[in-house]
Design a protein around this motif. Structure first.
Motif, PDB file in Angstrom:
ATOM      1  N   ILE A  11       0.838  -1.210   0.000  1.00 43.59           N
ATOM      2  CA  ILE A  11       0.000   0.000   0.000  1.00 43.59           C
ATOM      3  C   ILE A  11       0.866   1.250   0.000  1.00 43.59           C
ATOM      4  O   ILE A  11       0.656   2.175  -0.782  1.00 43.59           O
ATOM      5  CB  ILE A  11      -0.940   0.005   1.217  1.00 43.59           C
ATOM      6  N   ILE A  12       1.860   1.241   0.869  1.00 42.62           N
ATOM      7  CA  ILE A  12       2.685   2.439   0.982  1.00 42.62           C
ATOM      8  C   ILE A  12       3.398   2.729  -0.328  1.00 42.62           C
ATOM      9  O   ILE A  12       3.453   3.855  -0.800  1.00 42.62           O
ATOM     10  CB  ILE A  12       3.732   2.267   2.101  1.00 42.62           C
ATOM     11  N   LEU A  40       2.671   1.683  -3.340  1.00 40.42           N
ATOM     12  CA  LEU A  40       1.823   1.988  -4.493  1.00 40.42           C
ATOM     13  C   LEU A  40       1.341   3.429  -4.426  1.00 40.42           C
ATOM     14  O   LEU A  40       0.933   4.018  -5.411  1.00 40.42           O
ATOM     15  CB  LEU A  40       0.620   1.049  -4.526  1.00 40.42           C
ATOM     16  N   ALA A  41       1.389   3.963  -3.225  1.00 41.01           N
ATOM     17  CA  ALA A  41       0.838   5.290  -3.029  1.00 41.01           C
ATOM     18  C   ALA A  41       1.679   6.336  -3.736  1.00 41.01           C
ATOM     19  O   ALA A  41       2.889   6.185  -3.868  1.00 41.01           O
ATOM     20  CB  ALA A  41       0.786   5.585  -1.544  1.00 41.01           C
ATOM     21  N   PRO A  42       1.013   7.372  -4.188  1.00 39.90           N
ATOM     22  CA  PRO A  42       1.770   8.448  -4.815  1.00 39.90           C
ATOM     23  C   PRO A  42       2.659   9.159  -3.804  1.00 39.90           C
ATOM     24  O   PRO A  42       2.352   9.196  -2.622  1.00 39.90           O
ATOM     25  CB  PRO A  42       0.677   9.387  -5.335  1.00 39.90           C
ATOM     26  N   GLY A  43       3.743   9.696  -4.287  1.00 40.06           N
ATOM     27  CA  GLY A  43       4.638  10.460  -3.425  1.00 40.06           C
ATOM     28  C   GLY A  43       5.701   9.584  -2.815  1.00 40.06           C
ATOM     29  O   GLY A  43       5.568   8.365  -2.758  1.00 40.06           O
ATOM     30  N   ARG A  76       6.122   9.963   4.195  1.00 39.38           N
ATOM     31  CA  ARG A  76       6.466   8.739   3.465  1.00 39.38           C
ATOM     32  C   ARG A  76       7.790   8.179   3.948  1.00 39.38           C
ATOM     33  O   ARG A  76       8.622   7.766   3.146  1.00 39.38           O
ATOM     34  CB  ARG A  76       6.555   8.974   1.960  1.00 39.38           C
TER      35      ARG A  76
END
Ligand SMILES: Nc1ncnc2c1ncn2[C@@H]1O[C@H](COP(=O)(O)OP(=O)(O)OP(=O)(O)O)[C@@H](O)[C@H]1O
Ligand SMILES: Nc1ncnc2c1ncn2[C@@H]1O[C@H](COP(=O)(O)OP(=O)(O)OP(=O)(O)O)[C@@H](O)[C@H]1O
Ligand SMILES: [Mg+2]
Ligand SMILES: [Mg+2]
Lengths: 331, 501, 322, 320, 287
Positions: D26-27, D29-32, D284
Motif C-alpha cells: 500500500i505504501i 503503491l501510493a503516490p509520493g 512517506r
C-alpha cells in the motif's frame, strides 16, 4: 453378500471421528470416537426397524449415515443393491427423494423465518415436482389435511413458532412424505413431545409408511414405544449392534447381557409389576478407543477375562435373532 | 491568573516557542527542513541572513562586494566570531562548508553551487566565490536554506555529514548552544555567553513540539508557551483581545497562486486564462478564509518585495461580466447549462485553506460560465501528480518567491525544474538573465518589472492572495524575531528579553 | 403421622408487563413423613413452578404467590429472608433437571461443594467436609476423584449424581427432584433411582419427584399427583391411581404409554393441547380435551373431592353438586 | 498448551508478515515518496532528486526492496529513518514508553472503573444509577475522541487553569526525581481522562450485560437454593463467570488503543508512537512506518496471545 | 406476493415495543431518514452558498445556528451533513456486513479446512491496526467520501465475520439445516436460505455499532484534514471550526452534537436489537 432379497442393506458401516486433544502433546496414535463401528443390517421393503440403546451409543450417527448426511468412514449402505454413496455421486437429488429423515426436535426442524407454505414448497421446488406454484400449493394443502391438520390453508400461512410441537412434528413427517420416499429414518421423532400427543404422531408415521410401503428405521431410547412400533429391533452399544431380532423376541427374551440389563431397567407403568433391575456398575463408558475386547465387558455382570481380549462374533440364535456375546454358549 | 505550570523559578528566563514537528537533522546544510530552520538559525551563522521582512542583512560577512563582471563575489568576515568550543571562525570553515556541499549531490545547495567554479581564501577573514556566470541573486540564496557555516575542525574527519557525530551534537557559532533534544517533545538551547553580538538575554530557549494548531493556541493563551509563529487566521480576533498576547504581522513573498499547465490544450487559450483570472474573487478569499490577514495579490511578483514588484501592470481584477465578455469575444458559446467552458480541473493539496479557497473560486468561476472541478489531494500525492508527473490543468500552490526577484526565472524560466506552467518565452528569459547579471538595484527592478509585464500578458499563472500570518507572543517579551527588521534574523532570539517592569 | 408439607390454596402467578400466567392454581396437597410423592404432568403444567415456589426461588418482582405452604410447621410464604436462608438446603433441598448447568463452570466441584457446605456450617474444616462428601459421593456411586474436577469434565449422568449428592448434604427433611433423571438413559436412570430408594431408607427422607414419565413414578413413589395446566387432577396412592385411574385425564395419559411386555394395544392420544395459562376458565380446565365432558364441565369448576390424607379427585364425573 | 502457544506464535508471525506485505505494498503503491520531504517544498531540482533516490535505494525494483527490508528486519534491525537519519529502533524505543504509559494507564483504569460501574448498574438494574450510568456511557461512547480532548483542554486548562495544556512534562521546569514523576502524572490527567471517558463505556456495557446474563444462569439458582447469601454468590460465582468476556474485551480494546491513541497524542502533543506514525505517513518515511507497523502488529499479537492465555487460566473449559 | 403494509407496520411496532432502547433507536433512525429525504425542504439556505454573512452568531440574519467563516449557514450544513454521515455509516457498514456475513458464513458452515483457513485470515485482519490502515489508504489514495466508505467497509468486516462464523457453526448443527440437506438443498442454497437469514441478527446488531464507528472514523479523518472537501460532513465542520472554537463556537459545537446524537441513535438501535434478539437476557426461569 449374495443375498439380493433385502431391500436395504447396511454393510459393515463405520463412522470414526478423530478426537481433538492437545492434552497429550506427543500422542502417537490418533484418538478416535468410534461412533458407529462395523454395523451390518438388512431391511425389507415396508419393514419397521427399531434401533435402541443408551445415549451416545451412535444411533443418531447411524441415522445420519443412512440418510447420507455424512459419509461413513468405512462400509456402505445399499438400496436395491445400489450403493447410496454411488447414488449420491450420480444424482444426489434422486437419492434425496428416495431417502428421507425425520428429526427428534420438531421445534427446530423448520427455519423460523419462513411460513409453513414456503417450507413445504421447498422440496417440491428443489425436485421440480408438480408444475405451477398453484399446483404445488394445492399438493401441500392436501398433504396437510391428509395428516389431520385442518384447515390446511390456515396452517400454510403460519410461522413455525405459531404451531404446537405435535403439529410441527406432523408437518415434519408430511414434508418428508411429500417426496414419496422409500426409506424413512425417524430419529427419536417423539421424544420431545408430550406423551399425550405422541400416539398420534406414531400412528400417522406407521400409516403413511404402510401406505407407501416405505421402510422405516425408528430410532428411540424408549423401549416400550419401540417395541410397539417395530417389526425388528436392533440394540446398540458403543457404536456396535449387540443384538438383533423380532421385536417381541428381543423384549421378552433378550439374550445379550446388555439388552437384559436395559430391559430390566425399563420401568413399567404397572406398579404391580415386579422390577428386578439388573444393575450395571461402573461409570458410563466413553466411545474413545473402547476395544479391544467386548465393549460391554467392563460393566458386564457375566464377563470373564476372555471377554476383554477379542470382540465377540454375532451368534445366530435362530428365527433371525442374533446376539454378539461369547457367554451365550455357556448358558 | 497565572497557571500553575507557568510558575517557573522567577529568575530563569525561559522562552518556549511552538514547533510543529521534529527537525529531521541538526546538520543545517544537508536538508531544507522547515522544522529545524528556526532552530539552527540560533545555533549557526551564515554569510548573510534574511530578516523578518525577508531582506538580506549581514551575518558572518560584515560586508561583501561584486566584481565588475559580476562573476566574483568577495565576502569580508567579522573577526570576532568563535565556535561554541572556542575556536575562531575563519574563511577555511567557509570554504570547507561550500566545497563539501558542492561535492555532494544530495545536499540541498549542491546544484545551485554549480555556478561556483572555486572558492578562494586569500586570508582568514576573506572569502572569494569565483563563478562561471554573473548572478547577483546568488548572494540572497546564501541567506536561505542549507548555507550555514559548519566548523571544519569538527566535521572534517572523513565521515559524511549524514553519519558524522558532529551533525548529531551541533556546534555552531550562533547565539545559542545546543543543549538537549527530546524527540517528539522539545529542543532546548542555552545561550552562548561568548556570542560575538553579546550574550543572549534568555536563560533557555525551548522549541516545544505541538502538532495541533488548536492545542497550540490554547497553550499560548494559558501561558504554557510564549511564542507561536503564524497563528490560524480564525484565532486572530480572539488573540488580539487577549491582553497577555501581542500579535505582529509576518509577511512572506510566497503568494498563493493558480498555475496553468500550458502543455495542456484545455488552458492553452490565453483568453480563457484571462477570463479565469478575471473571475477569481481575491477579496472574498482573503476575507473569508484568511480573515483579511492574507491580502489579495494582484502583482505578478510579490508586492512585499516593493522595489522589484510591478504594481502598474497586474493581473486582472474581479469582474464576472468582464470575464464573460472576454469569453464571448473570444468566440466561446454557452452550452445548455450556461457554461462556456467545461471539464476543467483544479488540483489543490490539503491544508493552508487551499481547498476552501478553491471552492470559492469554483463558485465564482461557475458564475462566469466556467465549470471547474476541484480535486483535493494529500500533499505528497499532489506533489507526485502535479510536481513530478505534471498531470494537471490548473493547480494551486504557494512557495517562496524571494528574497530576490531572480526567483521569477526559477519559477517561469524556460526549462526550469520549478516551472510548473511550462511557460517558455525567450523575451522573458532574456530579461531575467539581464536582471541577474547586474548589481544595480534600479536597473534590476526595471528588467524584472518588464518581465512581470510579460507574465501579465501571457498569464501562465494568477496570484491570488499574499502569504502572511500573525506571530503571536506573550506581550511581556521584547525584541522577538518579528521586531528585528534590518537588525536580526527572522527567527533569531539573540536580543529577546523580558520587558523590564 | 407427621405432616411434612401442606399446601392450602396455593397459587403461583407470573406477572409481567403484558399478561399474567396462572401457573399453579389452588393447589392443595399434603405430604407425610416418609412419603414419596410423584408429581406427573405434561410440559408446561406448572410442576417446576411449584417446586421453585416452594423454595421461594422465583423472582419476587414478577411472581405473585398466595395461599399457604406449611413446611414442618412454618408457612414458607411468610418466612423472612434469614429464616428462609436457614431453611434452604438444611431442611428443604432440590435437584434440578438441568444438572449440566447447575454448577458454576469455572470453579472446581470441590470448591463449590465446600462453599455450599459452609452455608450452614461456616466453621467446618476441610477434612470434615471431605469426609461427608466422600460418603455422599459413594452413596451415588461416584469416586472421590470428582472433588477436584471441573463440571465440564464430567458426563451428564455423573453431574446428575453430583447434584443429588449435594442435595443430600444436610439430610434435608424434604427433597424435591425436578426431572432429575429425565435426561439420563434408562440404565443410568435405573441405577440412580435404585440409589435414591436405598438412601431414602437410610436417611429417612421425604421426597417429591417431579417427572412426566409414569414409569418412574410407578417404580419409585408411593403417592402420585397428576397435574394438568396448573391444577391437580387426581392425587392418590400410586397403586390405586395407576391401576385404576378415575380422572379422564389420568386415563388418557396412561393409555398413551405402550406396555413393555403386555399386549400391543392401540395407542391413544389426547386430542388438542394445553390451554392458554394466561386466561382463567370458568369450567373444568380439561373439559375442552375431555372425551367424557358434559355441559356443566364447561360452566363450572368441579368440586374437589378431598380426603383427610390429602387425596383428591377433581372431576364432575365424581363430584357431587357444587 | 505448549502446542497452542507454538501455534499462536506461528500464526502471529504469519500475521505480521502479511500485515507487513500489505503495508509495504500500500505504501509503495501510493503516490509520493520521502524524497519530496527531503528536498523540501521549495525546489524540484531533478539532479538532487535522482541523487537522493539513489542514495536510499528507492530506484531499485520493489520486490528487491521488500526482500532487502525483510532480511534486515529479521536480524532485528528495522533500518534507518530516511527522514530523520536515525535508527528506527531508537526512534520507536524513545516514544514507545510514552504511548504504553498512556495506553496501559487508561486501559487498566477504564477496566476497573467501567467494570465497577457495570456491576453496580447490573445489580440495581433499572434503578437511577443504572439509568444514569447507561445514559452517560451512551453519550461518552458517541463523542469523537479528539473533540472530547479539545473540550477538556478548553475547560480544564484554559478556563479553570487547573491542568497543563499539552505535552508530557513541563517544558519550563526541568524536574527530576519525584517531582518529575508528579509532573508527568499531572500531564497525564487530561489525555488519560479523555481515553478513560472513551473506554469506560465499553467495559461498562460488557460488564453490565455479562453480570446480568450470569445472574440468570441456572447454577445461580442452585446456589440460591442452598441458602447461600447473595453477597457470596455474587463475589465468588457471578463475578468470576462474568469477568470472562471482560478479559477478551480488554485485549481487543488494548489493541484498539494502541493504534487509536494517535488522535489523542496529536491533540495533547503527547510524544508517542501514534504521532510518529502520522508523521511518517505524511513524510512517506518508509522504514519508520514499516517499523512502527511491525512493532504495533507484534504488540497486538502478543496482547491477544496473553489475553487468550489469561482467559484459559480463568476458564477451565478452554483446552488447547 | 402481496405486501400487507399495514400488517408490516403493526409487526414493526410490536417488535420495537419490546425494548425502550430499540424504540428510541428506531424512531431516531426514522427521524434521521426524514431529515435526509427532506433536506432541501428543511434547510433554510443552500449550504453550498458562500454568502456575505461571515461568522454570524446564532439567529443573526436569519441563520438559525449562525454561519461559518465562509458564510455558509450552519443549520443547513448540519441538515445536509446528515446525508454524508448516514451515507458513510450505511454504505460502509453494509460493505462490512456483506463481506463479514459471507466470509463468516462460509467459514462456519463449510467448516473443517475451509474454516481453519478462513478463520486464520479473519484473525489476521483482526490484528491489522485498522485505524492506521484506513488513515494510510485515505491519505495515500485520495480522500473522496467513496474511498472513505469503501476503506472503512473493507477494514471492519472481521468482527462481523467472527459473529457470523459463530452463528453458522451453531446453525449448521441445527435440525432445520440438516433437514434442508436431507431435502436436497445444495450447500449454497443452505448458506443463503438457512444459515444467513437465521444467523444475521447479531451481525445486524453489530452493524449498527459499526455505523457509529464509521461516523466517528469519518470525523477522525476529517480532524486530520483527510475529509472529502467536496461534501459537507460534520467531521469537517468540526475540523474547520476548530480554529473558531472559542470565538465562533457554534461552527463545530453543533456538528459535534449532531455526531453524538446520531451515534447514540445507532447505539440505541444496536443495543435494543441485541436485547430483543438475544433470548438469554429474557429471564430463564428463576430470578
Ligand atoms: N461430528 C461428530 N464429531 C465427533 N464426535 C461425534 C460427532 N457426532 C457424534 N459424535 C460422537 O459419537 C457418539 C455417538 O453419538 P450419537 O449422537 O450418534 O448418539 P445417540 O445414540 O444418537 O445419542 P442420543 O441418544 O443422546 O441422541 C457420541 O459419543 C458423540 O459424542
Ligand atoms: N418466568 C415466567 N414468566 C411467565 N410465564 C412463565 C415463566 N416461567 C414459566 N412460565 C409458564 O408457566 C407455566 C408452567 O411452567 P413450568 O416450567 O412450571 O412447567 P413444567 O410443568 O415444569 O414443564 P416442563 O415439564 O416442561 O418442565 C408454563 O406455561 C410456562 O410457560
Ligand atoms: Mg441421538
Ligand atoms: Mg419443569
Amino acid at each position: 453378500m449374495e443375498n439380493n432379497k433385502s431391500y436395504i442393506k447396511i454393510d459393515n458401516v463405520s463412522m470414526w471421528y478423530p478426537v481433538k486433544s492437545g492434552i497429550k502433546l506427543f500422542a502417537k496414535e490418533k484418538q478416535w470416537v468410534k461412533a458407529v463401528d462395523k454395523v451390518s443390517l438388512e431391511m425389507e421393503e415396508g419393514e419397521v426397524l427399531g434401533v435402541i440403546g443408551e445415549s451416545g451409543c451412535g444411533k443418531s450417527t447411524l441415522g445420519r449415515i443412512l440418510a447420507r448426511l455424512e459419509n461413513p468412514t468405512d462400509g456402505d449402505v445399499y438400496i436395491d443393491n445400489v450403493s447410496t454413496g454411488e447414488l449420491m455421486k450420480r444424482n444426489s437429488k434422486e437419492f434425496r427423494r428416495l431417502v428421507q429423515i425425520v428429526f427428534q426436535n420438531p421445534y427446530d426442524s423448520f427455519t423460523p423465518r419462513d411460513t409453513i407454505e414456503n417450507i413445504l414448497m421447498r422440496p417440491l421446488k428443489i425436485h421440480s415436482i408438480a408444475g405451477s406454484d398453484e399446483e404445488k400449493r394445492r399438493i401441500c394443502i392436501e398433504t396437510l389435511e391428509s395428516g389431520g391438520l385442518h384447515p390446511g390453508e390456515d396452517i400454510m400461512k403460519r410461522y413455525p413458532h405459531e404451531l404446537s410441537g405435535g403439529q410441527l412434528q406432523r408437518i415434519s413427517i408430511l414434508r418428508a412424505m411429500l417426496l414419496n420416499p422409500k426409506f424413512i429414518i425417524a430419529d427419536e421423532p417423539v421424544s420431545m413431545l408430550d406423551v399425550s400427543v405422541r400416539a398420534d404422531i406414531i400412528n400417522m408415521l406407521l400409516n403413511l409408511s404402510k401406505e407407501k410401503n416405505a421402510a422405516v428405521v425408528f430410532i428411540s431410547h424408549d423401549i416400550s414405544l419401540t417395541r410397539y412400533i417395530s417389526d425388528k429391533i436392533a440394540v446398540m452399544y458403543l457404536g456396535r449392534i449387540v443384538e438383533y431380532g423380532e421385536s417381541d423376541e428381543i423384549i421378552k427374551n433378550p439374550k445379550h447381557p446388555y439388552t437384559q440389563a436395559l430391559i430390566s431397567n425399563c420401568g413399567s407403568i404397572d406398579p404391580d409389576e415386579i422390577m428386578d433391575r439388573i444393575s450395571i456398575v461402573g461409570e458410563p463408558p466413553t466411545p474413545i478407543n473402547p476395544g479391544p475386547g467386548c465393549y460391554f465387558a467392563p460393566r458386564c455382570f457375566k464377563a470373564n477375562k476372555e471377554c476383554l481380549i477379542k470382540y465377540p462374533a454375532a451368534y445366530d440364535l435362530g428365527n433371525g435373532h442374533y446376539a454378539a456375546c461369547d457367554r451365550l454358549n455357556n448358558e | 491568573s497565572e497557571p500553575a505550570s507557568a510558575q517557573a523559578p522567577a529568575e530563569e528566563k525561559v522562552l518556549i516557542v511552538r514547533a510543529i514537528g521534529d527537525p529531521m537533522s541538526f546538520n543545517p546544510d544537508t536538508l531544507p527542513d522547515d522544522n529545524n530552520y528556526p532552530i539552527v538559525q540560533n545555533i549557526f551563522n551564515r554569510l548573510v541572513k534574511l530578516d523578518t521582512s525577508k531582506q538580506i542583512i549581514p551575518d558572518l560577512a560584515s560586508k561583501w562586494e561584486v566584481s565588475e563582471d559580476g562573476k566574483d563575489i568577495t565576502f569580508y568576515l567579522r573577526e570576532d566570531a568563535k565556535w561554541h568550543d572556542g575556536n575562531k571562525v575563519t574563511s577555511k570553515d567557509i570554504k570547507y562548508t561550500f566545497d563539501t556541499i558542492k561535492a555532494n549531490e544530495t545536499y540541498y545547495m549542491s546544484t545551485r553551487l554549480g555556478i561556483v567554479d572555486s572558492i578562494e581564501t586569500p586570508d582568514d577573514y576573506t572569502v572569494v566565490f569565483k563563478m562561471n556566470k554573473a548572478d547577483v541573486s546568488f548572494i540572497a540564496d546564501l541567506g536561505w536554506y542549507g548555507t550555514f557555516i559548519l566548523p571544519e575542525h569538527l566535521f572534517n574527519n572523513g565521515q559524511k555529514w549524514e553519519d558524522n557525530p558532529a551533525s548529531k551534537n551541533p556546534v555552531g557559532s550562533g547565539p545559542f548552544k545546543f543543549s538537549e533534544f527530546k524527540q517528539g517533545e522539545s529542543i532546548t538551547l542555552v545561550p552562548n555567553k561568548d556570542y560575538h553580538e553579546g550574550s543572549p538575554k534568555l536563560d533557555k530557549l525551548i522549541f516545544s513540539i505541538i502538532p495541533d494548531d488548536a492545542t497550540a493556541v490554547q497553550a499560548l493563551i494559558n501561558g504554557d508557551i510564549d511564542m507561536f509563529e503564524n497563528v490560524p487566521a480564525g484565532n486572530v480576533e480572539e488573540l488580539k483581545a487577549d491582553g497577555n498576547i501581542r500579535l505582529a504581522l509576518n509577511e512572506y513573498p510566497s503568494p498563493m497562486r493558480i498555475i496553468f499547465n500550458l502543455k495542456d490544450k484545455a488552458v492553452q487559450d490565453v483568453n480563457l486564462r484571462k477570463a479565469i483570472a478575471t473571475a477569481i474573487n481575491k477579496e472574498e478569499i482573503s476575507q473569508k478564509i484568511y480573515a483579511g490577514v492574507q491580502k489579495p495579490e494582484y502583482n505578478m511578483y510579490p508586492s512585499l518585495i516593493k522595489w522589484a514588484s510591478n504594481s502598474e501592470e497586474t493581473s486582472p481584477h474581479f469582474n464576472i461580466e468582464e470575464a464573460k465578455k472576454i469569453l464571448e469575444d473570444a468566440g466561446y458559446k454557452k452550452d445548455a447549462n450556461g457554461f462556456y467552458v467545461t471539464g476543467l480541473t483544479l488540483d489543490v493539496f490539503e491544508g493552508s485553506g487551499y481547498p476552501e479557497a478553491a471552492k470559492l473560486i469554483e463558485a465564482t468561476l461557475a458564475q462566469a460560465g466556467i465549470d471547474i472541478e476541484v480535486q483535493v489531494h494529500e500533499y505528497n500525492a499532489w506533489s507526485e501528480k502535479v510536481g513530478t508527473r505534471r498531470d494537471f490543468m490548473l493547480e494551486m500552490q504557494g512557495g517562496f518567491m524571494g528574497p530576490d526577484p531572480a526567483a521569477l526565472a526559477k519559477r517561469f524560466g524556460t526549462g526550469q525544474a520549478s516551472n510548473y506552467a511550462d511557460y517558455s518565452s525567450a523575451e522573458f528569459d532574456a530579461l531575467c538573465e539581464q536582471g541577474a547579471a547586474t548589481g544595480d538595484q534600479a536597473k534590476r527592478a526595471e528588467y524584472y518589472k518588464k518581465a512581470q509585464a510579460l507574465l501579465v500578458k501571457d498569464l501562465p499563472y494568477v496570484p491570488i492572495v499574499t502569504f502572511a500570518g500573525y506571530d503571536a507572543n506573550r506581550s511581556d517579551y521584547i525584541n522577538l524575531p518579528i521586531d528585528g527588521t534590518g537588525k536580526w534574523g527572522w527567527a533569531e532570539f539573540t536580543y529577546t528579553d523580558l520587558a523590564a517592569n | 403421622m407427621e405432616r411434612v408439607l401442606e399446601l392450602k390454596d396455593f397459587n403461583v402467578t407470573y406477572v409481567n408487563k403484558y399478561k399474567k400466567v396462572y401457573a399453579v392454581k389452588n393447589a392443595n396437597l399434603q405430604i407425610q413423613k416418609g412419603d414419596s410423592l410423584g408429581i406427573v404432568g405434561e410440559s408446561g403444567s406448572g410442576k417446576s413452578t411449584l417446586a421453585m415456589a416452594l423454595l421461594r426461588l422465583l423472582p419476587e418482582k414478577s411472581t405473585e404467590i398466595s395461599g399457604t405452604a406449611n413446611f414442618i410447621g412454618k408457612d414458607i410464604t411468610k418466612l423472612s429472608k434469614t429464616e428462609l436462608q436457614k431453611m434452604r438446603w438444611k431442611e428443604l433441598a432440590v435437584v434440578f433437571q438441568k444438572s449440566m448447568n447447575s454448577l458454576s463452570p469455572v470453579h472446581r466441584i470441590g470448591t463449590q461443594i465446600e462453599d455450599i457446605y459452609r452455608v450452614h456450617h461456616p466453621d467446618a474444616s476441610r477434612e470434615e467436609i471431605f469426609k461427608r462428601i466422600e460418603y455422599l459421593l459413594q452413596l451415588v456411586n461416584l469416586s472421590g476423584r470428582v472433588y477436584n474436577l471441573y463440571p465440564h469434565e464430567l458426563s451428564g449422568g455423573m453431574l446428575q449424581r453430583v447434584s443429588i449428592a449435594i442435595s443430600l448434604m444436610h439430610n434435608p427433611k424434604l427433597l424435591i427432584l425436578d426431572e432429575a433423571t429425565t435426561a439420563l438413559d434408562v440404565v443410568t436412570q435405573g441405577q440412580i433411582l435404585d440409589e435414591i430408594l436405598k438412601m431414602e431408607k437410610e436417611l429417612d427422607m421425604t421426597r417429591i419427584m417431579i417427572t412426566h414419565d409414569m414409569s418412574v413414578v410407578s417404580t419409585s413413589c408411593n403417592k402420585v399427583a397428576i397435574m394438568y395446566a396448573g391444577e391437580f387432577m387426581e392425587i392418590g396412592y400410586v397403586k390405586d391411581v395407576l391401576k385404576n385411574p378415575k380422572h379422564p385425564y389420568t386415563k388418557g395419559l396412561l393409555s398413551s404409554f405402550p406396555s413393555l411386555k403386555g399386549e400391543k394395544s392401540k395407542l391413544e392420544a389426547i386430542d388438542g393441547f394445553l390451554p392458554d395459562l394466561s386466561k382463567l376458565y370458568d369450567g373444568c380446565i380439561f373439559a375442552p380435551r375431555c372425551q367424557s365432558a358434559m355441559d356443566k364441565c364447561f360452566k363450572a369448576k368441579p368440586r374437589k373431592l378431598e380426603t383427610d390424607e390429602g387425596f383428591l379427585l377433581n372431576c364432575h364425573l365424581y363430584g357431587g353438586e357444587n | 498448551m505448549k502446542r497452542y502457544i507454538g501455534k499462536r506464535l506461528l500464526t502471529g508471525l504469519l500475521t505480521i508478515i502479511i500485515v507487513f506485505a500489505i503495508n509495504f505494498i500500500i505504501i509503495r503503491l501510493a503516490p509520493g515518496d520521502p524524497i519530496k520531504t527531503l528536498m523540501g517544498k521549495e525546489t524540484d531540482d531533478p539532479v538532487l532528486k535522482a541523487a537522493l533516490e539513489h542514495k536510499y535505494g528507492l530506484d531499485k525494483p520493489l520486490p528487491t526492496q521488500f526482500v532487502m527490508y525483510l532480511k534486515t528486519a529479521l536480524t532485528g534491525d528495522l533500518g534507518t529513518s530516511i527522514i530523520y537519519n536515525r535508527p528506527v529502533t531508537d526512534m520507536i524505543g524513545e516514544k514507545l514508553g510514552a504511548t504504553i504509559l498512556l495506553v496501559l494507564t487508561a486501559a487498566i483504569l477504564s477496566l476497573f472503573i467501567g467494570t465497577l460501574m457495570g456491576i453496580m448498574a447490573a445489580r440495581r438494574e433499572g434503578s437511577f444509577i443504572d439509568v444514569a450510568f447507561s445514559g452517560i456511557s451512551y453519550v461518552l461512547n458517541s463523542m469523537p475522541s479528539f473533540w472530547l480532548g479539545l473540550m477538556l483542554i478548553i475547560v480544564f486548562s484554559s478556563r479553570l487553569n487547573l491542568l497543563p495544556t499539552y505535552g508530557m512534562t513541563n517544558a519550563r521546569a526541568n524536574y527530576t526525581g519525584m517531582k518529575y514523576i508528579l509532573d508527568v502524572i499531572v500531564h497525564m490527567i487530561l489525555p488519560v481522562g479523555t481515553l478513560l471517558l472513551i473506554e469506560i463505556p465499553i467495559y461498562f456495557r460488557i460488564a453490565k450485560s455479562s453480570v446480568l446474563q450470569v445472574t440468570n444462569e441456572d447454577f445461580i439458582v442452585t446456589f440460591r437454593a442452598t441458602g447461600m447469601n447473595e453477597k457470596k454468590i455474587f463475589n465468588k460465582y457471578i463475578f468470576r463467570n462474568a469477568i470472562l468476556p471482560t478479559i477478551t474485551i480488554f485485549g481487543i480494546s488494548l489493541a484498539y488503543l494502541i493504534t487509536g491513541v494517535a488522535l489523542i497524542e496529536i491533540v495533547f502533543a503527547w510524544p508517542g508512537t501514534g504521532r510518529l506514525v502520522l508523521t511518517a505517513i505524511t513524510q512517506r518515511d518508509y522504514p519508520t512506518l514499516m517499523g512502527i507497523y511491525l512493532v504495533m502488529s507484534v504488540s497486538i499479537a502478543v496482547v491477544m496471545m496473553i489475553v487468550d492465555i489469561v482467559y484459559a487460566v480463568f476458564d477451565p473449559r478452554i483446552r488447547y | 406476493m402481496k405486501l400487507d403494509v399495514k400488517n408490516i407496520f403493526k409487526k414493526i411496532r410490536e417488535f420495537i415495543a419490546k425494548d425502550i432502547q430499540l424504540k428510541c433507536g428506531f424512531y431516531g433512525i426514522i427521524l434521521l431518514l426524514l431529515v435526509v429525504i427532506f433536506a432541501s425542504g428543511l434547510a433554510s439556505h443552500n449550504p453550498y452558498d458562500f454568502g456575505p454573512d461571515i461568522l454570524n452568531r446564532i439567529g443573526q440574519n436569519g441563520h438559525l445556528l449562525g454561519t461559518n467563516n465562509m458564510g455558509q449557514d450552519i443549520y443547513s450544513m448540519i441538515i445536509y451533513g446528515t446525508r454524508t454521515s448516514l451515507k458513510v455509516a450505511v454504505i460502509s457498514a453494509l460493505i462490512s456486513a456483506a463481506i463479514g456475513t459471507l466470509v463468516g458464513g462460509i467459514a462456519g458452515y463449510f467448516g473443517k479446512n475451509v474454516d481453519q483457513f478462513v478463520s486464520e485470515i479473519i484473525n489476521i485482519f483482526m490484528m491489522l491496526p485498522t485505524f492506521f490502515l484506513i488513515l494510510l489508504i485515505i491519505a495515500l489514495f485520495g480522500n473522496s467520501i467513496v474511498n472513505v466508505m469503501i476503506v472503512i467497509g473493507l477494514t471492519t468486516w472481521p468482527s462481523n465475520a467472527k459473529l457470523m462464523r459463530a452463528q453458522a457453526l451453531s446453525l449448521r448443527e441445527r435440525t432445520f439445516v440438516k433437514a434442508g440437506t436431507a431435502m436436497g438443498e445444495s450447500r449454497l442454497q443452505i448458506l443463503f436460505k438457512y444459515i444467513i437469514p437465521n444467523g444475521i441478527f447479531p451481525v445486524i446488531a453489530n452493524t449498527t455499532v459499526g455505523m457509529s464507528n464509521a461516523i466517528l472514523t469519518e470525523a477522525g479523518l476529517s480532524f486530520l484534514g483527510l475529509g472529502d472537501p467536496n461534501v459537507i460532513s460534520w467531521g469537517q465542520m468540526i475540523y474547520s471550526g476548530k480554529a473558531y472554537i472559542t470565538s465562533a463556537w457554534w461552527i463545530s459545537t453543533f456538528a459535534g452534537l449532531a455526531i453524538v446524537i446520531t451515534v447514540i441513535i445507532f447505539y440505541l438501535l444496536g443495543d435494543g436489537l441485541n436485547h430483543v434478539l438475544n433470548p438469554k437476557r429474557i429471564g430463564r426461569g428463576g430470578a
